[in-house]
Design a protein around this motif. Structure first.
Motif, short mmCIF file in Angstrom:
data_model
loop_
_atom_site.label_atom_id
_atom_site.label_comp_id
_atom_site.label_asym_id
_atom_site.label_seq_id
_atom_site.Cartn_x
_atom_site.Cartn_y
_atom_site.Cartn_z
N MET A 222 29.58 29.02 42.19
CA MET A 222 30.44 30.07 41.70
C MET A 222 31.77 30.00 42.45
N THR A 223 32.86 30.17 41.75
CA THR A 223 34.19 30.14 42.34
C THR A 223 34.67 31.55 42.62
N ALA A 224 35.23 31.74 43.82
CA ALA A 224 35.76 33.06 44.17
C ALA A 224 37.04 33.30 43.40
N THR A 225 37.22 34.53 42.95
CA THR A 225 38.45 34.92 42.27
C THR A 225 39.01 36.14 42.95
N ALA A 226 40.27 36.42 42.69
CA ALA A 226 40.88 37.62 43.26
C ALA A 226 40.13 38.86 42.80
N GLU A 227 39.68 38.88 41.54
CA GLU A 227 38.98 40.05 41.02
C GLU A 227 37.66 40.26 41.76
N SER A 228 36.92 39.17 42.04
CA SER A 228 35.63 39.33 42.71
C SER A 228 35.81 39.75 44.16
N TRP A 229 36.95 39.46 44.74
CA TRP A 229 37.22 39.88 46.11
C TRP A 229 37.76 41.29 46.15
N GLY A 230 38.21 41.81 45.02
CA GLY A 230 38.81 43.13 45.02
C GLY A 230 40.12 43.16 45.79
N GLU A 231 40.85 42.08 45.75
CA GLU A 231 42.08 41.95 46.51
C GLU A 231 43.25 41.62 45.61
N LEU A 232 44.33 41.24 46.22
CA LEU A 232 45.54 40.89 45.51
C LEU A 232 45.34 39.66 44.63
N PRO A 233 46.09 39.56 43.54
CA PRO A 233 46.01 38.33 42.75
C PRO A 233 46.63 37.19 43.53
N GLY A 234 46.22 35.99 43.24
CA GLY A 234 46.76 34.83 43.92
C GLY A 234 45.65 33.96 44.45
N PRO A 235 46.01 32.97 45.25
CA PRO A 235 45.00 32.02 45.71
C PRO A 235 43.98 32.68 46.62
N VAL A 236 42.73 32.24 46.50
CA VAL A 236 41.67 32.74 47.38
C VAL A 236 40.98 31.61 48.11
N ALA A 237 41.06 30.38 47.62
CA ALA A 237 40.47 29.25 48.32
C ALA A 237 41.32 28.94 49.55
N PRO A 238 40.71 28.59 50.67
CA PRO A 238 41.49 28.30 51.87
C PRO A 238 42.59 27.27 51.63
N SER A 239 42.29 26.21 50.90
CA SER A 239 43.31 25.19 50.66
C SER A 239 44.46 25.72 49.81
N ALA A 240 44.16 26.60 48.87
CA ALA A 240 45.21 27.18 48.02
C ALA A 240 46.06 28.17 48.81
N ILE A 241 45.42 28.94 49.67
CA ILE A 241 46.17 29.88 50.51
C ILE A 241 47.11 29.10 51.42
N ARG A 242 46.59 28.06 52.06
CA ARG A 242 47.43 27.27 52.97
C ARG A 242 48.60 26.65 52.24
#
Length: 102
Positions: free
Chosen positions: A1-21
């Motif tokens: 399963m892939t983490a999404t902003a919606e499943s984290w209940g956080e801001l939209p945008g990258p959630v994968a460590p590599s995408a955040i970096r």
């Protein structure tokens, strides 16, 4: 399963460590790397990913705030000044809400 902003209940945008970096301002990538390695090492020992997820959520907010580079730089400068005990201009929350139409 892939983490999404919606499943984290956080801001939209990258959630994968590599995408955040990849989305971080270059001057902040090194700090992200150090903190990520530290959080992962702690998670390896504790078998608990809570610290990693908390760290990624915080860096996700950094990515979000850095979308406006001037505001982001101003925020970092204010934080630096506050940490040195200097005065920083502020405004009451009610004024901020009115200015932002919240």
């Amino acid at each position: 399963m892939t983490a999404t902003a919606e499943s984290w209940g956080e801001l939209p945008g990258p959630v994968a460590p590599s995408a955040i970096r990849a989305a971080l301002p270059p001057q902040e990538a090194g700090e992200f790397d150090r903190e990520y390695r530290r959080a992962m090492a702690e998670a390896t020992e504790s078998l608990d990913l809570t610290g990693v997820l908390t760290m990624l959520r915080r860096w996700q907010r950094v990515v979000w705030s850095a979308q406006d580079p001037q505001s982001h730089r101003r925020m970092l400068d204010h934080a630096d000044r506050l940490s040195r005990g200097q005065d920083v201009p502020t405004e009451p929350w009610e004024t901020t809400k009115a200015r932002l139409c919240l």
